[in-house]
Write a protein that holds these residues in place. Structure first.
Motif, PDB file in Angstrom:
ATOM      1  N   ARG A  25       0.819  -1.213   0.000  1.00  0.00           N
ATOM      2  CA  ARG A  25       0.000   0.000   0.000  1.00  0.00           C
ATOM      3  C   ARG A  25       0.855   1.266   0.000  1.00  0.00           C
ATOM      4  NH1 ARG A  25      -2.301   0.832   4.675  1.00  0.00           N
ATOM      5  NH2 ARG A  25      -3.774   2.291   3.781  1.00  0.00           N
ATOM      6  N   GLY A  26       2.105   1.149  -0.363  1.00  0.00           N
ATOM      7  CA  GLY A  26       2.979   2.314  -0.366  1.00  0.00           C
ATOM      8  C   GLY A  26       3.828   2.373   0.890  1.00  0.00           C
ATOM      9  N   CYS A  27       4.524   3.474   1.042  1.00  0.00           N
ATOM     10  CA  CYS A  27       5.428   3.664   2.174  1.00  0.00           C
ATOM     11  C   CYS A  27       4.637   3.710   3.480  1.00  0.00           C
ATOM     12  CB  CYS A  27       6.223   4.959   1.976  1.00  0.00           C
ATOM     13  SG  CYS A  27       7.261   5.393   3.386  1.00  0.00           S
ATOM     14  N   GLU A  30      20.943  20.056  -4.890  1.00  0.00           N
ATOM     15  CA  GLU A  30      19.933  19.994  -5.948  1.00  0.00           C
ATOM     16  C   GLU A  30      19.672  18.557  -6.389  1.00  0.00           C
ATOM     17  OE1 GLU A  30      20.652  21.145 -10.360  1.00  0.00           O
ATOM     18  OE2 GLU A  30      19.930  22.972  -9.353  1.00  0.00           O
ATOM     19  N   LEU A  31      20.735  17.809  -6.612  1.00  0.00           N
ATOM     20  CA  LEU A  31      20.580  16.425  -7.064  1.00  0.00           C
ATOM     21  C   LEU A  31      19.995  15.525  -5.972  1.00  0.00           C
ATOM     22  CD1 LEU A  31      23.825  15.971  -9.182  1.00  0.00           C
ATOM     23  CD2 LEU A  31      21.470  16.127 -10.028  1.00  0.00           C
ATOM     24  N   ALA A  32      20.373  15.759  -4.726  1.00  0.00           N
ATOM     25  CA  ALA A  32      19.811  14.966  -3.623  1.00  0.00           C
ATOM     26  C   ALA A  32      18.305  15.188  -3.522  1.00  0.00           C
ATOM     27  CB  ALA A  32      20.496  15.322  -2.309  1.00  0.00           C
ATOM     28  N   LEU A  33      17.889  16.424  -3.698  1.00  0.00           N
ATOM     29  CA  LEU A  33      16.460  16.731  -3.670  1.00  0.00           C
ATOM     30  C   LEU A  33      15.745  16.043  -4.830  1.00  0.00           C
ATOM     31  CD1 LEU A  33      14.313  18.381  -2.144  1.00  0.00           C
ATOM     32  CD2 LEU A  33      14.842  20.294  -3.672  1.00  0.00           C
ATOM     33  N   MET A  34      16.341  16.112  -6.018  1.00  0.00           N
ATOM     34  CA  MET A  34      15.743  15.477  -7.183  1.00  0.00           C
ATOM     35  C   MET A  34      15.639  13.961  -6.985  1.00  0.00           C
ATOM     36  SD  MET A  34      17.120  14.395 -10.840  1.00  0.00           S
ATOM     37  CE  MET A  34      18.197  13.415  -9.885  1.00  0.00           C
ATOM     38  N   VAL A  35      16.709  13.339  -6.494  1.00  0.00           N
ATOM     39  CA  VAL A  35      16.689  11.890  -6.274  1.00  0.00           C
ATOM     40  C   VAL A  35      15.635  11.527  -5.230  1.00  0.00           C
ATOM     41  CG1 VAL A  35      18.016   9.896  -5.437  1.00  0.00           C
ATOM     42  CG2 VAL A  35      19.075  11.527  -7.006  1.00  0.00           C
ATOM     43  N   SER A  36      15.548  12.317  -4.171  1.00  0.00           N
ATOM     44  CA  SER A  36      14.549  12.006  -3.136  1.00  0.00           C
ATOM     45  C   SER A  36      13.130  12.162  -3.687  1.00  0.00           C
ATOM     46  CB  SER A  36      14.765  12.844  -1.879  1.00  0.00           C
ATOM     47  OG  SER A  36      14.459  14.186  -2.096  1.00  0.00           O
ATOM     48  N   LEU A  62      12.253  11.661  -6.884  1.00  0.00           N
ATOM     49  CA  LEU A  62      12.041  10.477  -7.727  1.00  0.00           C
ATOM     50  C   LEU A  62      11.752   9.248  -6.870  1.00  0.00           C
ATOM     51  CD1 LEU A  62      14.787  10.941 -10.468  1.00  0.00           C
ATOM     52  CD2 LEU A  62      12.329  10.777 -10.858  1.00  0.00           C
ATOM     53  N   LEU A  63      12.487   9.130  -5.794  1.00  0.00           N
ATOM     54  CA  LEU A  63      12.322   8.002  -4.886  1.00  0.00           C
ATOM     55  C   LEU A  63      10.924   7.990  -4.273  1.00  0.00           C
ATOM     56  CD1 LEU A  63      13.905   5.670  -3.539  1.00  0.00           C
ATOM     57  CD2 LEU A  63      14.598   7.310  -1.799  1.00  0.00           C
ATOM     58  N   GLU A  64      10.527   9.115  -3.686  1.00  0.00           N
ATOM     59  CA  GLU A  64       9.222   9.173  -3.019  1.00  0.00           C
ATOM     60  C   GLU A  64       8.069   9.067  -4.009  1.00  0.00           C
ATOM     61  OE1 GLU A  64       8.934   8.778   0.143  1.00  0.00           O
ATOM     62  OE2 GLU A  64      11.078   8.996   0.446  1.00  0.00           O
ATOM     63  N   GLY A  65       8.238   9.691  -5.166  1.00  0.00           N
ATOM     64  CA  GLY A  65       7.194   9.575  -6.200  1.00  0.00           C
ATOM     65  C   GLY A  65       7.042   8.149  -6.673  1.00  0.00           C
ATOM     66  N   SER A  66       8.166   7.476  -6.842  1.00  0.00           N
ATOM     67  CA  SER A  66       8.102   6.104  -7.339  1.00  0.00           C
ATOM     68  C   SER A  66       7.471   5.167  -6.317  1.00  0.00           C
ATOM     69  CB  SER A  66       9.491   5.606  -7.741  1.00  0.00           C
ATOM     70  OG  SER A  66      10.333   5.400  -6.628  1.00  0.00           O
ATOM     71  N   LYS A  71       7.554   0.877 -10.724  1.00  0.00           N
ATOM     72  CA  LYS A  71       7.860   2.316 -10.778  1.00  0.00           C
ATOM     73  C   LYS A  71       9.153   2.629 -10.026  1.00  0.00           C
ATOM     74  CE  LYS A  71       4.254   3.698 -13.102  1.00  0.00           C
ATOM     75  NZ  LYS A  71       4.251   3.304 -14.475  1.00  0.00           N
ATOM     76  N   VAL A  72       9.456   1.859  -9.004  1.00  0.00           N
ATOM     77  CA  VAL A  72      10.713   2.059  -8.273  1.00  0.00           C
ATOM     78  C   VAL A  72      11.886   1.703  -9.185  1.00  0.00           C
ATOM     79  CG1 VAL A  72      12.084   1.400  -6.254  1.00  0.00           C
ATOM     80  CG2 VAL A  72       9.599   1.633  -6.048  1.00  0.00           C
ATOM     81  N   THR A  73      11.747   0.612  -9.909  1.00  0.00           N
ATOM     82  CA  THR A  73      12.791   0.211 -10.858  1.00  0.00           C
ATOM     83  C   THR A  73      12.964   1.277 -11.939  1.00  0.00           C
ATOM     84  OG1 THR A  73      12.239  -2.106 -10.469  1.00  0.00           O
ATOM     85  CG2 THR A  73      13.506  -1.624 -12.451  1.00  0.00           C
ATOM     86  N   ALA A  74      11.861   1.786 -12.462  1.00  0.00           N
ATOM     87  CA  ALA A  74      11.923   2.823 -13.497  1.00  0.00           C
ATOM     88  C   ALA A  74      12.598   4.087 -12.964  1.00  0.00           C
ATOM     89  CB  ALA A  74      10.518   3.141 -14.003  1.00  0.00           C
ATOM     90  N   ALA A  75      12.285   4.475 -11.741  1.00  0.00           N
ATOM     91  CA  ALA A  75      12.903   5.663 -11.139  1.00  0.00           C
ATOM     92  C   ALA A  75      14.397   5.455 -10.925  1.00  0.00           C
ATOM     93  CB  ALA A  75      12.212   6.008  -9.817  1.00  0.00           C
ATOM     94  N   LYS A  76      14.787   4.250 -10.592  1.00  0.00           N
ATOM     95  CA  LYS A  76      16.214   3.931 -10.419  1.00  0.00           C
ATOM     96  C   LYS A  76      16.959   4.113 -11.746  1.00  0.00           C
ATOM     97  CE  LYS A  76      19.314   0.106  -9.276  1.00  0.00           C
ATOM     98  NZ  LYS A  76      19.397  -1.313  -8.883  1.00  0.00           N
TER      99      LYS A  76
END
Length: 193
Positions: free
Chosen positions: A101-103, A149-155, A157-161, A173-178
């Motif tokens: 059910r998500g995080c 900036e990149l840490a924010l972007m990665v986080s 992508l991570l949370e969205g996925s 979606k987690v695999t795609a975000a990776k």
């Protein structure tokens, strides 16, 4: 090795909080699932809030433990960043009673007001994940603005996925975000060198 009443209660609460939600889970449901007397719950946790705080701490440590396994397998700093996605995927692919059910921490945070201690604890977990990303990025670049900036972007992508994975009941979606993260980081940092 025998399981203590506290361990039984925490295990039962973890399952019920994740499957049904924290507010929807009553003390009687927890003690019934744990197969303990109600007094056992109150002997170990003075209030439901104490139990919730323990649940959040356990979920956080559970993720840190999953990440430690993935991080130990990783060879490079980029691999260690991507291993964060693998730890999230491990969580997504766990055999939950009613499906993924998500995080669990974001689900818990959604049930509490903005400044509640439980929500603040979840925020600290997410900040720690972002801090891990920054630590590994600092081995790839010395540019602090780029790291932030990149840490924010990665986080993001991570949370969205993981949110999408929860909606879809699949870790795809987690695999795609990776994969996206790897491409972006290679372009932004590695190919610059």
């Amino acid at each position: 090795m025998s399981t203590t009443a506290k361990e039984k209660i925490l295990h039962a609460a973890s399952i019920l909080f994740y499957n049904k939600g924290i507010e929807a889970t009553g003390i009687n449901s927890i003690t019934n699932k744990a197969n303990v007397a109600k007094m056992s719950l109150y002997n170990n946790f003075s209030t439901k809030n104490d139990l919730i705080a323990s649940y959040i701490t356990i979920r956080h440590q559970e993720w840190l433990d999953l990440y430690a396994i993935q991080e130990n397998r990783a060879k490079t700093s980029l691999d260690k960043i991507l291993a964060i996605f693998d730890a999230y995927q491990d969580h997504a692919e766990f055999n939950y009673e009613n499906g993924f059910r998500g995080c669990g921490l974001l689900n818990a945070a959604a049930e509490f007001s903005a400044n509640s201690p439980h929500r603040v604890a979840v925020k600290k977990h997410k900040e720690e994940v972002e801090s891990i990303i920054k630590r590994h990025l600092s081995h790839l670049t010395q540019d602090q603005n780029k790291i932030n900036e990149l840490a924010l972007m990665v986080s993001f992508l991570l949370e969205g996925s993981i949110s999408r994975a929860g909606l879809e009941g699949s870790s795809h979606k987690v695999t795609a975000a990776k994969v996206l993260t790897k491409k972006i980081l290679e372009k932004e940092i590695i190919n610059e060198k």
